[in-house]
Scaffold this active site. Structure first.
Site, PDB file in Angstrom:
ATOM      1  N   SER A 718       0.806  -1.222   0.000  1.00  0.00           N
ATOM      2  CA  SER A 718       0.000   0.000   0.000  1.00  0.00           C
ATOM      3  C   SER A 718       0.838   1.271   0.000  1.00  0.00           C
ATOM      4  O   SER A 718       0.288   2.363  -0.077  1.00  0.00           O
ATOM      5  CB  SER A 718      -0.942   0.009   1.210  1.00  0.00           C
ATOM      6  N   LYS A 761      -6.709   3.562   8.673  1.00  0.00           N
ATOM      7  CA  LYS A 761      -5.874   4.603   8.075  1.00  0.00           C
ATOM      8  C   LYS A 761      -6.503   5.982   8.223  1.00  0.00           C
ATOM      9  O   LYS A 761      -5.798   6.973   8.454  1.00  0.00           O
ATOM     10  CB  LYS A 761      -5.610   4.256   6.618  1.00  0.00           C
TER      11      LYS A 761
END
Length: 811
Positions: A718, A761
């Site tokens: 990511s 996140k």
């Protein structure tokens, strides 16, 4: 020696002398009544000596003795060759045979006549009849056989004096008092007392001393005392002490006998009662009682046909086995488990959504999406009629409340709750049970759970399923496949029970921190519910409504005495407990309670206020400082997911020199993250002109890419978009002009692929006060499903290609 009195015979090389005496003469105490004391001129002037160790020998005694043959054989032979057959016995205490010397013998001893000599193996036995005291005048032989010249001292006594008669009567009364409480002295004492003459108190004192259990030195002192009155004065205390000991022993014996008689009486009465009850048909033996007990347990249960056949077979076997046989115990234990299971017994589900919401809101702050998912799950069960056969998997970082959520589900449903941890479990027998052939075999945890909760439809929590191990004893994770598969657990087979169980009515709730270690086949059977962690506002509510009141209640401290301000609580959350869960937060609050309790007691304060100003007095310096977003050319902030929750991750790209082309990676990166960095480098290298950078920038630039906190392992794809942006910022000489974070996987052609952990996140970005983020376009739905309080104030850009990222970052 005359043949009329003596008989000599030889045995084992030793000449033995056997003197014939009347039986009466050898009875203990015989002749004492007349006090027939041999005259001094009839006693030998020279005597051979033999030692006695335990206690001295008295003139009033007739007693068998045993001596060492090897050491004293020559002495005994010489005694046998004398016309008087007498020997001197002297007390030498604990001195051993090998260490014994002539200096160990006392001056006063007892002359005894030897009767009935016998020799057996290493010992010599004879009967010693006490005659008179002797006093050693001179040693004739100081080596064995010991020979001494002796005299027979006169024993001064005034038998007609009142004091002498009084002491004599006291001794007689003491001996008579000893008779009824200690039967060991028996007929000999009675015989002696009946023949006693008060005119001979000396033998009486000797006899009284001889029958006591006093120590050897005390008795030797009595033996060496010649004046009779003084001797009686020493004997009387010894006799009184003997009476007290005998009385105490008698009392103890009476108590023990009374207890034994009472127990025997109860035993006989119980046995008689059992026989009477059995004859009347009122009671049965243990075997029949066990059979009736097991059958009674099954009265209100609906047992499947095959299981009932097995139970009946085992009951028939139990009824013919002996109760003392090992197989009886094994069969009884097996039937105890079979009949204790809740066959056909279920609890009624409380499928009330309003009640479920009340319970969940009462026990948990935050977790709105999780609560909604659980309510949906219960609503589905309302139409279906039950919620059995489902397997929920609660996934999230430590301390977010996975176990307590499972307990709340059970309370909302009105079901019994059973929890056991499978973390570290290595033996599949813990799940499926042991074979009955093993010693100490037991059913598995699931059968134990059903027995304990006593219903077929409890909520069973399998905690820490991601931490199961494997060993030579089996794979418990694979053993769970049958348990957690709704198509298979309707006929679950436990190895110990060896009958089919229906686990389809059980609601299984599993918990895990990560999914990496779970086998895909096991994960496929579970329905996942993610608990991503809490933001600061949620932690504030949890601390105020749950953690702080619980700590004060546990320590029984009134709420008014410790005042924790909201500003201080927020500072604790941001500076000391930034993890996704609330376990560290609870520890910090507990530290405050402990230190405040000390101050309340030592300083005498009535109340203590904990504010931002004095918070460091309780917790020390903050563990976390406010994170500053790193800025500069080639510096970009990324968003990462960890098992502890979300985190921000800075990526730095710098040009080291312009001597040659190169690319270096540091920061303890995993293989996948290294591949993402190489893909990003290749993509930027091939599209420099497209994004307005110098096409020759990387031809002569040695680039170093670093991800800070190098001690922390980092991996995952990511960070691809973040690394690409850092390299492009370096090549374009254009730093980011505002707080901005991003995440996404990049392909070699520039496509931005979706990533996981969007909720974590976003929480990490808000924690770092970054309110503008870039997410993959494929994660748009994940973001829209987040609760409103997480999306509030956030500016989110969605990118399907890296060009979309570049437009946002570099305008």
């Amino acid at each position: 020696m005359s043949d009329d009195n003596d008989q000599g015979f030889e045995q084992d090389g030793l000449e033995w002398i056997q003197v014939e005496e009347s039986e009466e003469a050898l009875q203990p105490g015989s002749g004492m009544g007349q006090a027939v004391v041999p005259a001094s001129d009839s006693l030998p002037e020279r005597l051979y000596l033999l030692p006695v160790h335990n206690r001295p020998f008295f003139p009033a005694q007739v007693q068998p003795l045993v001596i060492n043959r090897e050491r004293w054989e020559e002495t005994v032979q010489r005694v046998g060759n004398t016309p008087h057959q007498m020997v001197g016995l002297a007390f030498v205490g604990e001195t051993g045979v090998e260490e014994l010397g002539h200096g160990d013998f006392p001056e006063v001893g007892t002359t005894v006549k030897v009767h009935k000599l016998q020799g057996e193996d290493a010992q010599i036995q004879f009967i010693a009849q006490g005659m008179r005291r002797f006093h050693i005048q001179r040693w004739l032989s100081k080596e064995p056989p010991y020979l001494v010249e002796v005299s027979y001292p006169w024993e001064p006594v005034e038998p007609e004096e009142d004091e002498t008669r009084a002491y004599a009567m006291a001794l007689i009364n003491g001996i008579k008092e000893l008779l009824p409480i200690n039967p060991l002295y028996g007929e000999e004492l009675k015989h002696y007392l009946n023949r006693f003459s008060p005119h001979e108190p000396g033998p009486l004192a000797d006899f009284a001393a001889a029958i006591t259990s006093a120590k050897g030195p005390e008795l030797q002192d009595v033996l060496a005392t010649l004046p009779v009155i003084e001797r009686m004065q020493k004997v009387l205390p010894l006799l009184r002490k003997e009476i007290e000991v005998a009385q105490l022993q008698s009392e103890i014996s009476e108590q023990v006998n009374a207890q034994m008689q009472e127990r025997q009486r109860e035993f006989f009465l119980r046995e008689q009662l059992k026989i009477i009850q059995r004859e009347l048909g009122i009671s049965k033996d243990d075997r029949e009682n066990d059979v009736d007990t097991f059958r009674a347990r099954l009265t209100d249960k609906v047992v499947p046909e095959r299981a009932m056949e097995r139970i009946n077979d085992e009951l028939d076997k139990l009824s013919v086995l002996e109760t003392g046989s090992p197989e009886y115990g094994t069969t009884r234990h097996y039937l105890d488990w079979l009949t204790s299971l809740p066959w056909g017994i279920t609890s009624d589900d409380q499928l009330d959504l309003a009640h479920a919401r009340t319970v969940l809101d009462r026990d948990h702050d935050g977790l709105k999406d999780v609560k909604e998912r659980i309510v949906e799950f219960l609503a589905e069960g309302t139409f279906k009629g039950d919620v059995g056969g489902s397997i929920l998997l609660l996934v999230g970082p430590p301390g977010v409340g996975k176990t307590s959520v499972g307990r709340s589900i059970a309370e909302a449903l009105g079901r019994e709750f059973y929890r056991f941890s499978v973390g570290g479990m290595r033996d599949e027998a813990e799940i499926k049970g042991h074979r009955r052939t093993y010693v100490g075999a037991m059913p598995g945890k699931l059968v134990q759970a059903l027995k304990e909760v006593e219903v077929e439809n409890p909520v069973i929590m399998l905690d820490e399923v991601d931490k199961m191990g494997q060993s030579f004893q089996g794979d418990p994770a694979s053993a769970l496949l049958e348990v957690l598969d709704p198509e298979q657990n309707i006929d679950f087979l436990d190895h110990y029970l060896d009958v089919r169980l229906d686990l389809s009515k059980v609601l299984f709730v599993c918990t895990a921190n990560t999914l990496d270690s779970l086998p895909p086949a096991l994960l496929d059977r579970m329905e996942q519910i993610r608990l991503s962690g809490y933001i600061a506002e949620e932690k504030m509510a949890i601390a105020k409504h749950h953690l702080w009141p619980k700590l004060l209640k546990r320590d029984q401290i009134p709420k008014k005495r410790i005042n924790l301000t909201d500003a201080a609580l927020r500072q604790i959350i941001e500076g000391y407990a930034r993890e996704a869960g609330v376990r560290q937060l609870e520890k910090q609050l507990h530290r405050i309670v402990r230190k405040a309790a000390v101050k309340l007691l030592e300083n005498g304060q009535q109340t203590i206020k904990v504010s931002v100003k004095n918070l460091e007095e309780f917790l020390g310096a903050p563990t976390f400082r406010k994170e500053k977003v790193m800025k500069g050319e080639g510096v970009v902030t990324g968003l990462a997911w960890t098992s502890m929750g979300g985190a921000t991750l800075s990526v730095e790209a710098g040009k080291v020199h312009a001597l040659d082309r190169g690319f270096k990676l540091t920061g303890q990166l995993g293989e996948v993250m290294k591949e993402s960095a190489n893909i990003a480098y290749s993509y930027v290298l091939g599209h420099l002109t497209e994004y307005g950078a110098d096409a020759d920038f990387f031809d002569s630039a040695f680039v170093h890419l670093h991800v800070p906190e190098g001690a922390t392992p980092k991996d995952g794809p990511s960070a691809g978009v973040t690394i690409t942006t850092a390299l492009l910022s370096l090549a374009c000489h254009e730093p980011l002009d505002r707080p901005l974070a991003m995440t996404g996987e990049l392909t070699l052609t520039g496509q931005v692929l979706p990533v996981g952990g969007i909720r974590e996140k976003i929480i990490a970005a808000r924690r770092s006060e970054i309110f503008e983020v870039i997410l993959p376009d494929a994660n748009r739905r994940d973001y829209e499903e987040l609760p409103d309080y997480l999306r509030e104030g956030m500016t989110v850009h969605f990118a399907g290609h890296y060009r979309d990222v570049a437009r946002v970052v570099f305008a």
